[in-house]
Design an enzyme around this catalytic site. Structure first.
Site, mmCIF file in Angstrom:
data_model
loop_
_atom_site.group_PDB
_atom_site.id
_atom_site.type_symbol
_atom_site.label_atom_id
_atom_site.label_comp_id
_atom_site.label_asym_id
_atom_site.label_seq_id
_atom_site.Cartn_x
_atom_site.Cartn_y
_atom_site.Cartn_z
ATOM 1 N N GLU A 39 21.627 40.613 -57.943
ATOM 2 C CA GLU A 39 21.912 39.114 -57.212
ATOM 3 C C GLU A 39 20.750 38.514 -56.717
ATOM 4 O OE1 GLU A 39 24.974 37.771 -56.733
ATOM 5 O OE2 GLU A 39 25.557 39.064 -58.317
ATOM 6 N N CYS A 199 32.607 27.559 -68.443
ATOM 7 C CA CYS A 199 32.599 26.575 -67.589
ATOM 8 C C CYS A 199 31.364 25.800 -67.267
ATOM 9 C CB CYS A 199 33.339 26.682 -65.992
ATOM 10 S SG CYS A 199 33.666 25.068 -65.311
ATOM 11 N N CYS A 206 36.593 24.162 -72.303
ATOM 12 C CA CYS A 206 37.765 23.961 -71.725
ATOM 13 C C CYS A 206 38.914 24.605 -72.683
ATOM 14 C CB CYS A 206 38.184 22.551 -71.264
ATOM 15 S SG CYS A 206 36.795 21.935 -70.084
ATOM 16 N N CYS A 209 39.342 28.270 -72.027
ATOM 17 C CA CYS A 209 39.225 28.641 -70.563
ATOM 18 C C CYS A 209 40.604 29.216 -70.431
ATOM 19 C CB CYS A 209 38.758 27.388 -69.594
ATOM 20 S SG CYS A 209 38.574 28.006 -68.026
HETATM 21 FE FE1 SF4 Z 1 35.687 24.523 -66.151
HETATM 22 FE FE2 SF4 Z 1 38.214 25.916 -67.232
HETATM 23 FE FE3 SF4 Z 1 38.335 23.602 -65.923
HETATM 24 FE FE4 SF4 Z 1 37.091 23.281 -68.224
HETATM 25 S S1 SF4 Z 1 39.231 24.230 -67.895
HETATM 26 S S2 SF4 Z 1 36.507 22.438 -66.437
HETATM 27 S S3 SF4 Z 1 35.971 25.425 -68.440
HETATM 28 S S4 SF4 Z 1 37.451 25.419 -65.231
#
Ligand code: SF4
Length: 351
Positions: A39, A199, A206, A209
């Site tokens: 970390e 992200c 997205c 995601c």
């Molecule tokens: Fe981030 Fe997922 Fe939202 Fe896209 S959908 S902005 S990748 S959290």
């Protein structure tokens, strides 16, 4: 309408087990020493770079006791090249504190962990959740991005009161109390992985995601505008003259940099504000022998350093620590093991 908490956490946990990173060298044992080390190294440094340093560190210092017993010079020497050296100094202090106050063992809760040198709130939460399944939120740079996008967090995260509100938002997304023991480690890893792999700051993926339908920034079509930061980092620049003095046998004059300041605690060539102050510090016979190389740029977080290297071969060892600054002649068998700033190491290695 709020984000459905359990659903969000469960989606992150499921995605992590199928698509996240599960073979990093510090993940295998859930050993707090290794998690802590990784970390700290991962703050400001990419995983690919950290892997090699991590392997060398655990090989040389396999546990807290070994790290605490090492000299600071040894620790800084092994850290050399990773940058942000206050992390290495704190690592060493923290290991000693763990030996003194906690019998060499890591406390199991984030609140106590955060009282140790160099362990901030997010690092404490990472250790407590990954190793001991405590239900606490992490909020490193990657996770800050994910949380602010998912919740559509509109306020400037650089303002302290807003940063606290973002922590609350992150806490609101955690697995339920009932699921915590089972899910916390994977959830924390999942949030880190989402931020690093999906992200991303630019062009987040997205469509791939797992929390796309929870995400307000995605719904609004502008993920890249989060996290909101209205204050820009102000950069400065500084010119520095470096005296690279060496003897005919190849010894180099190096001194330890004062704390605080640029390269605090590291061994370095003497630094001067101008070429004339550098020349004034040399014995008269050596001034005419100085070779000045073209300046090169070294970029720090808040500052651009323009480094001018003045090299001189001394016919004897008569540098005066009073004018040149504390230091000593160090041979080529010794300096490679010392903690040196990356550009200075590169210079000396090239000669
Ligand atoms: Fe981030 Fe997922 Fe939202 Fe896209 S959908 S902005 S990748 S959290």
């Amino acid at each position: 309408m709020g984000v459905p908490e359990t659903d969000f956490a469960t989606r992150v946990v499921r995605w992590q087990s199928r698509h996240g990173r599960n073979d990093l060298p510090w993940q295998t044992l859930r050993d707090p020493y290794r998690v802590w080390l990784s970390e700290i190294m991962l703050q400001q440094t990419q995983v690919a770079t950290v892997k090699a340093y991590f392997a060398r560190f655990v090989d040389r210092f396999p546990d807290v006791a070994a790290l605490a017993a090492a000299s600071l010079d040894d620790v800084l020497g092994l850290w050399s090249g990773l940058g942000y050296y206050s992390r290495a100094r704190n690592l060493h202090r923290c290991a000693q504190e763990l030996m003194r106050q906690h019998d060499g063992k890591f406390p199991r809760d984030a609140e106590t962990l955060a009282t140790l040198p160099g362990i901030g709130r997010s690092t404490a939460a990472a250790i407590a959740s990954l190793c001991f399944s405590e239900r606490v939120a992490i909020l490193d740079a990657n996770v800050k991005r994910v949380v602010s996008r998912v919740t559509g967090f509109e306020a400037d995260v650089a303002v302290a009161a807003n940063a606290r509100a973002l922590w609350d938002a992150a806490t609101g997304l955690l697995p339920s109390e009932k699921r915590a023991t089972q899910d916390m480690a994977r959830y924390t890893q999942g949030m880190m992985d989402l931020g690093a792999m999906v992200c991303t700051p630019k062009r987040p993926a997205c469509v791939e995601c797992p929390v796309q339908k929870d995400c307000r920034a995605n719904a609004a079509g502008d993920p890249e505008s989060y996290p909101v930061r209205s204050r820009k980092l102000r950069r400065s620049s500084q010119s520095i003259w470096l005296l690279w003095a060496e003897t005919v046998t190849g010894d180099v004059w190096l001194g330890r940099r004062p704390t605080p300041g640029v390269w605090a605690g590291l061994y370095c060539l003497p630094l001067f504000e101008s070429e004339s102050t550098l020349l004034d510090a040399l014995p008269a016979y050596a001034r005419g022998m100085v070779q000045v190389a073209p300046a090169f740029l070294h970029v720090l977080t808040h500052k651009d350093l323009h480094l001018h290297v003045c090299r001189v071969r001394m016919s004897n060892r008569d540098l005066d620590a009073e004018t040149i600054g504390e230091g000593r002649w160090i041979g080529a068998t010794e300096w490679p093991a010392l903690g040196l700033p990356a550009p200075i190491r590169k210079l000396l290695e090239r000669r």
